[in-house]
Every structure is written in C-alpha cells, then in structure tokens.
Design an enzyme around this catalytic site. Structure first.
Site, PDB file in Angstrom:
ATOM      1  N   HIS A   1     -17.954  -9.583  -6.351  1.00 29.04           N
ATOM      2  CA  HIS A   1     -18.238  -8.245  -5.831  1.00 29.04           C
ATOM      3  C   HIS A   1     -18.371  -8.352  -4.314  1.00 29.04           C
ATOM      4  O   HIS A   1     -19.223  -9.081  -3.814  1.00 29.04           O
ATOM      5  CB  HIS A   1     -19.536  -7.741  -6.470  1.00 29.04           C
ATOM      6  CG  HIS A   1     -19.958  -6.379  -6.047  1.00 29.04           C
ATOM      7  ND1 HIS A   1     -19.568  -5.244  -6.728  1.00 29.04           N
ATOM      8  CD2 HIS A   1     -20.731  -5.958  -5.020  1.00 29.04           C
ATOM      9  CE1 HIS A   1     -20.096  -4.176  -6.131  1.00 29.04           C
ATOM     10  NE2 HIS A   1     -20.803  -4.576  -5.092  1.00 29.04           N
TER      11      HIS A   1
ATOM     12  N   ASP B   1     -19.060  -6.533  -0.750  1.00 20.40           N
ATOM     13  CA  ASP B   1     -19.647  -5.360  -0.111  1.00 20.40           C
ATOM     14  C   ASP B   1     -19.085  -5.146   1.285  1.00 20.40           C
ATOM     15  O   ASP B   1     -19.366  -5.924   2.198  1.00 20.40           O
ATOM     16  CB  ASP B   1     -21.171  -5.532  -0.017  1.00 20.40           C
ATOM     17  CG  ASP B   1     -21.866  -5.242  -1.343  1.00 20.40           C
ATOM     18  OD1 ASP B   1     -21.349  -4.403  -2.115  1.00 20.40           O
ATOM     19  OD2 ASP B   1     -22.918  -5.835  -1.607  1.00 20.40           O
TER      20      ASP B   1
ATOM     21  N   HIS C   1     -16.408  -3.150  -3.038  1.00 23.74           N
ATOM     22  CA  HIS C   1     -17.308  -1.996  -2.950  1.00 23.74           C
ATOM     23  C   HIS C   1     -17.285  -1.462  -1.517  1.00 23.74           C
ATOM     24  O   HIS C   1     -17.811  -2.096  -0.603  1.00 23.74           O
ATOM     25  CB  HIS C   1     -18.721  -2.469  -3.373  1.00 23.74           C
ATOM     26  CG  HIS C   1     -19.765  -1.412  -3.288  1.00 23.74           C
ATOM     27  ND1 HIS C   1     -21.105  -1.688  -3.414  1.00 23.74           N
ATOM     28  CD2 HIS C   1     -19.676  -0.074  -3.112  1.00 23.74           C
ATOM     29  CE1 HIS C   1     -21.799  -0.567  -3.300  1.00 23.74           C
ATOM     30  NE2 HIS C   1     -20.952   0.425  -3.105  1.00 23.74           N
TER      31      HIS C   1
ATOM     32  N   GLY D   1     -26.779  -1.126   1.743  1.00 22.97           N
ATOM     33  CA  GLY D   1     -26.776  -1.476   3.164  1.00 22.97           C
ATOM     34  C   GLY D   1     -27.365  -2.834   3.490  1.00 22.97           C
ATOM     35  O   GLY D   1     -26.947  -3.468   4.443  1.00 22.97           O
ATOM     36  N   PHE D   2     -28.325  -3.273   2.688  1.00 25.17           N
ATOM     37  CA  PHE D   2     -28.944  -4.571   2.964  1.00 25.17           C
ATOM     38  C   PHE D   2     -29.166  -5.327   1.662  1.00 25.17           C
ATOM     39  O   PHE D   2     -29.471  -4.713   0.639  1.00 25.17           O
ATOM     40  CB  PHE D   2     -30.297  -4.387   3.666  1.00 25.17           C
ATOM     41  CG  PHE D   2     -30.182  -3.802   5.042  1.00 25.17           C
ATOM     42  CD1 PHE D   2     -29.962  -4.617   6.139  1.00 25.17           C
ATOM     43  CD2 PHE D   2     -30.259  -2.437   5.228  1.00 25.17           C
ATOM     44  CE1 PHE D   2     -29.829  -4.073   7.410  1.00 25.17           C
ATOM     45  CE2 PHE D   2     -30.128  -1.875   6.494  1.00 25.17           C
ATOM     46  CZ  PHE D   2     -29.913  -2.700   7.595  1.00 25.17           C
TER      47      PHE D   2
ATOM     48  N   ASP E   1     -25.913  -2.544  -9.226  1.00 25.72           N
ATOM     49  CA  ASP E   1     -25.827  -3.325  -7.991  1.00 25.72           C
ATOM     50  C   ASP E   1     -27.108  -3.114  -7.192  1.00 25.72           C
ATOM     51  O   ASP E   1     -27.427  -1.994  -6.825  1.00 25.72           O
ATOM     52  CB  ASP E   1     -24.596  -2.821  -7.208  1.00 25.72           C
ATOM     53  CG  ASP E   1     -24.322  -3.578  -5.922  1.00 25.72           C
ATOM     54  OD1 ASP E   1     -24.967  -4.606  -5.662  1.00 25.72           O
ATOM     55  OD2 ASP E   1     -23.428  -3.125  -5.171  1.00 25.72           O
TER      56      ASP E   1
ATOM     57  N   GLY F   1     -30.847  -5.720  -6.400  1.00 30.21           N
ATOM     58  CA  GLY F   1     -32.086  -6.236  -6.985  1.00 30.21           C
ATOM     59  C   GLY F   1     -31.912  -6.777  -8.395  1.00 30.21           C
ATOM     60  O   GLY F   1     -32.854  -6.774  -9.187  1.00 30.21           O
TER      61      GLY F   1
ATOM     62  N   GLY G   1     -26.729 -10.627  -6.054  1.00 31.57           N
ATOM     63  CA  GLY G   1     -26.496 -11.209  -4.739  1.00 31.57           C
ATOM     64  C   GLY G   1     -27.460 -12.339  -4.510  1.00 31.57           C
ATOM     65  O   GLY G   1     -27.236 -13.479  -4.931  1.00 31.57           O
ATOM     66  N   SER G   2     -28.600 -12.000  -3.880  1.00 33.87           N
ATOM     67  CA  SER G   2     -29.591 -13.010  -3.499  1.00 33.87           C
ATOM     68  C   SER G   2     -29.980 -13.925  -4.654  1.00 33.87           C
ATOM     69  O   SER G   2     -30.153 -15.126  -4.473  1.00 33.87           O
ATOM     70  CB  SER G   2     -30.861 -12.327  -2.985  1.00 33.87           C
ATOM     71  OG  SER G   2     -30.535 -11.235  -2.183  1.00 33.87           O
TER      72      SER G   2
HETATM   73 ZN    ZN Z   1     -22.108  -3.609  -3.781  1.00 38.62          ZN
END
Ligand code: ZN
Length: 207
Positions: free
Chosen positions: A18, A20, A51, A127-128, A160, A162, A182-183
């Site tokens: 994915h 971003d 995305h 955004g973050f 998408d 958390g 992600g993280s």
């Molecule tokens: Zn995304």
C-alpha cells in the site's frame, strides 16, 4: 532503500504493498509521486495498492497507472469528478477504489459501489503515520457491508490507519477484509511475524 523494504514485506508474506501518495495540499504532508513508485516497481512483483491523497487526482491517473499501480484509491472529496476518475482508472486496466476519511459519511461511496473494486475506510485522519485507530470509524464498516449486501455487490473493504493485531480483529469482525498496516510492521524487525499476527487475528475475527 524503499525497494529493500518492499522486498522485506514481500518475503514477510504481505499480499500487497500500500503506497501513500501525499501532495502537501489535500493532506498536510508530502510523501512521493509516480517516479518513486516506478522505481519500487522494478524491485518487486507484489500487487501495488496506490492511495492517492492528492487534490484533483484525475490529472495523474495515467502517471500512476504507468508507474505500475494495480489498484488506485482516490478520495471523492479531492475535487475530481468521481465517475470519470473511476472510468479513467479502469481504462488503464487498474482496479478503482474509493476512500472515505474519518469525518466523511460512508454513504458518499454508495452510488459508486457497483463501479469499484474496493472501498478504503480511513481509520485515522490521513496525512501522518503512527496515529491511533479511531474506534468510531468501525460502525462505517458494518454499514458499508450491509449496503453492499443490499445491492448485491462484494467489493473489498480495506482499513488504513492504526492497524495492529487488535484493531485488525475489530475491523474484520465488522466485515473489513484488507488490512493496511504501516508502523506496526515497518517498525518491527520481524516483519513476517507482525504480518502473520495481523492475518491470524483478522481471520479469527472475520464476520
Ligand atoms: Zn493509505
């Protein structure tokens, strides 16, 4: 470096990557554009889920399709005509997908459900990275699944923001079937373990 990370995810068993894309305008941050995606494309055969968090995405569909996107997700709130953008994505052989931010009602995507292959429900403000999952977004997944059933369509429902094993289970229990992490994965030295934890938590909780 991004190519190496992509290969680490591929080896770790991820189903897709994915990506971003942020323009510093639609969202208050800048990430990368089509040339970077094209460079990562050379490093992995994985499916690319691009995305677009950018204003007026219609202008750039061709660039991202040619850079190697398989799925192109855009925001109905981003100022391009939705039908036209969906058609353009299809014309390049990519799967169109629509995204709703946490404060946008999920009803916004209902008129397009028979035209798209996926709906992305943002579970944080885009955004973050590294933000906590917004629990209130969960009811949208259930509403969307119910509406899809009513209309006899079956798009993928992706979440998408958390996502970890716990929030993946929560989202899957309401009908989400594509988890973006992600993280939780990238900060983990054992990516394969993190991916496996998300997958099994989601499978066990599946609605
Ligand atoms: Zn995304």
């Amino acid at each position: 470096m991004l190519g190496k990370e992509a290969q680490r995810m591929e080896k770790g068993g991820a189903d897709m990557l994915h990506l971003d894309v942020m323009d510093g305008n639609f969202v208050p941050n800048i990430s990368f554009g089509a040339p970077v995606i094209s460079a990562i494309r050379k490093c992995t055969p994985m499916k690319f889920d691009v995305h677009l968090m950018i204003n007026k995405p219609l202008r750039f569909i061709e660039d991202f399709a040619e850079a190697g996107a398989d799925i192109i997700t855009f925001h109905a709130e981003a100022g391009s005509p939705v039908y036209e953008t969906i058609e353009k994505i299809r014309s390049f052989g990519c799967v169109p997908s629509l995204c709703v931010r946490p404060l946008t009602s999920v009803d916004e995507v209902f008129p397009f459900l028979d035209k798209i292959g996926m709906v992305l429900i943002m579970t944080v403000e885009p955004g973050f990275g590294g933000q906590p999952f917004i629990k209130e977004t969960i009811s949208k997944i259930a509403d969307l699944r119910a509406e899809c059933k009513k209309r006899g369509v079956n798009p993928d429902i992706e979440v998408d923001g958390g996502i970890n094993a716990e929030t993946a289970a929560l989202a899957a229990s309401k009908g989400a079937n594509v988890m973006v992490a992600g993280s939780y994965i990238f900060n983990c030295p054992d990516a394969a373990g993190a991916i496996a934890r998300i997958r099994s938590a989601a499978e066990n909780a599946r609605a």
